[in-house]
Design a protein around this motif. Structure first.
Motif, short mmCIF file in Angstrom:
data_model
loop_
_atom_site.label_atom_id
_atom_site.label_comp_id
_atom_site.label_asym_id
_atom_site.label_seq_id
_atom_site.Cartn_x
_atom_site.Cartn_y
_atom_site.Cartn_z
N TYR A 78 0.87 -1.18 0.00
CA TYR A 78 0.00 0.00 0.00
C TYR A 78 0.90 1.22 0.00
N TYR A 79 0.58 2.20 -0.85
CA TYR A 79 1.46 3.36 -0.98
C TYR A 79 0.71 4.60 -1.44
N ALA A 80 1.38 5.71 -1.30
CA ALA A 80 0.86 6.98 -1.80
C ALA A 80 1.77 7.44 -2.93
N ALA A 81 1.16 7.88 -4.01
CA ALA A 81 1.92 8.39 -5.15
C ALA A 81 1.13 9.53 -5.79
N THR A 82 1.78 10.65 -5.97
CA THR A 82 1.18 11.85 -6.57
C THR A 82 -0.19 12.18 -5.97
N GLY A 83 -0.26 12.10 -4.65
CA GLY A 83 -1.47 12.49 -3.94
C GLY A 83 -2.59 11.47 -3.96
N LYS A 84 -2.32 10.27 -4.42
CA LYS A 84 -3.35 9.23 -4.48
C LYS A 84 -2.89 8.00 -3.72
N LEU A 85 -3.87 7.31 -3.12
CA LEU A 85 -3.59 6.06 -2.43
C LEU A 85 -3.80 4.90 -3.38
N LYS A 86 -2.85 3.94 -3.35
CA LYS A 86 -2.93 2.79 -4.26
C LYS A 86 -2.43 1.55 -3.56
N SER A 87 -2.75 0.39 -4.15
CA SER A 87 -2.19 -0.87 -3.66
C SER A 87 -1.62 -1.63 -4.85
N LEU A 88 -0.55 -2.36 -4.58
CA LEU A 88 0.09 -3.18 -5.59
C LEU A 88 0.08 -4.61 -5.07
N ASN A 89 -0.58 -5.52 -5.82
CA ASN A 89 -0.53 -6.93 -5.49
C ASN A 89 0.81 -7.45 -5.98
N LEU A 90 1.63 -7.94 -5.06
CA LEU A 90 3.00 -8.33 -5.41
C LEU A 90 3.07 -9.61 -6.24
N LYS A 91 2.03 -10.41 -6.23
CA LYS A 91 2.03 -11.64 -7.04
C LYS A 91 1.59 -11.34 -8.47
N SER A 92 0.53 -10.53 -8.63
CA SER A 92 -0.02 -10.28 -9.96
C SER A 92 0.48 -8.97 -10.58
N ASP A 93 1.15 -8.13 -9.81
CA ASP A 93 1.60 -6.79 -10.23
C ASP A 93 0.44 -5.88 -10.62
N LYS A 94 -0.75 -6.17 -10.12
CA LYS A 94 -1.92 -5.36 -10.42
C LYS A 94 -1.98 -4.18 -9.44
N VAL A 95 -2.16 -2.98 -10.01
CA VAL A 95 -2.25 -1.76 -9.21
C VAL A 95 -3.72 -1.35 -9.12
N LEU A 96 -4.19 -1.11 -7.90
CA LEU A 96 -5.56 -0.66 -7.69
C LEU A 96 -5.56 0.68 -6.96
N PRO A 97 -6.34 1.65 -7.45
CA PRO A 97 -6.45 2.93 -6.75
C PRO A 97 -7.49 2.85 -5.63
N PHE A 98 -7.34 3.68 -4.62
CA PHE A 98 -8.32 3.81 -3.55
C PHE A 98 -8.92 5.21 -3.63
N SER A 99 -10.23 5.27 -3.62
CA SER A 99 -10.83 6.61 -3.56
C SER A 99 -10.89 7.00 -2.09
N HIS A 100 -10.63 8.26 -1.83
CA HIS A 100 -10.66 8.74 -0.45
C HIS A 100 -10.92 10.24 -0.44
N SER A 101 -11.35 10.70 0.69
CA SER A 101 -11.50 12.14 0.89
C SER A 101 -11.20 12.43 2.35
N ALA A 102 -10.85 13.65 2.62
CA ALA A 102 -10.55 14.05 3.99
C ALA A 102 -11.08 15.46 4.22
N THR A 103 -11.59 15.69 5.38
CA THR A 103 -12.04 17.02 5.76
C THR A 103 -11.45 17.36 7.11
N TYR A 104 -11.33 18.63 7.36
CA TYR A 104 -10.87 19.07 8.66
C TYR A 104 -11.51 20.41 8.98
#
Length: 187
Positions: A31-57
């Protein structure tokens, strides 16, 4: 990002992964952050999936101003080039100006009052420069130092900020609480 087998195979480019900023490994997923977006990389399949998110304060501006005030005073107290503060009683100045600075209803008024306090030390080229988001915020008390509300025949002045433009000795507003009747100019 490249993937390597520990047995010494050739590096393989993993597509869709770049500029990693912070990561966490959990089982077969990175799981990582890149260019302001959260993503996951499955290490077996090399498939990258984005996560939608929002934050308020929510910002408590009175607490923020209090914190900025205390840090500014602390910095001047510890680092002013003249340990005798040009013969002025710095602690007394701070206590006299604290309520006026913290009563400011806009960042512009806050900066104005903080700089008035600093001006008491008579040190040239010293000042507070804070961001002033008044163009995007909806402050009730603006650059004139007035809090107003609409009434049937004009505007009622509820509050005049001490040491603001409207509280100068020659100001119409400083002499009386009043109703200001707004009239439209007609061509």
């Amino acid at each position: 990002m490249y993937k390597l087998d520990l047995k010494g195979s050739k590096a393989k480019l993993v597509k869709g992964v770049g500029s990693l900023r912070g990561y966490s490994l959990h089982k077969d997923n990175l799981y990582y952050a890149a260019t302001g977006k959260l993503k996951s990389l499955n290490l077996k399949s090399d498939k990258v999936l984005p996560f939608s998110h929002s934050a308020t304060y929510t910002t408590n501006f009175s607490k923020l101003n209090e914190q900025v005030f205390e840090e500014g005073v602390r910095a001047i107290t510890a680092g002013f080039y003249d340990p005798k503060f040009h013969g002025y009683n710095w602690d007394e100045i701070v206590e006299r100006y604290r309520p006026m600075v913290l009563a400011a209803q806009s960042k512009h008024d806050y900066s104005f009052m903080f700089n008035n306090m600093l001006g008491q030390l008579n040190a040239s080229h010293m000042g507070y420069r804070g961001k002033t988001p008044e163009k995007v915020s909806n402050d009730n008390v603006g650059l004139l130092g007035l809090d107003v509300s609409n009434v049937k025949k004009g505007v009622k002045i509820n509050f005049i900020l001490p040491n603001s433009a409207c509280n100068k000795n020659n100001s119409f507003f400083a002499k009386r609480r009043c109703y200001y009747k707004c009239k439209r100019k007609r061509d």
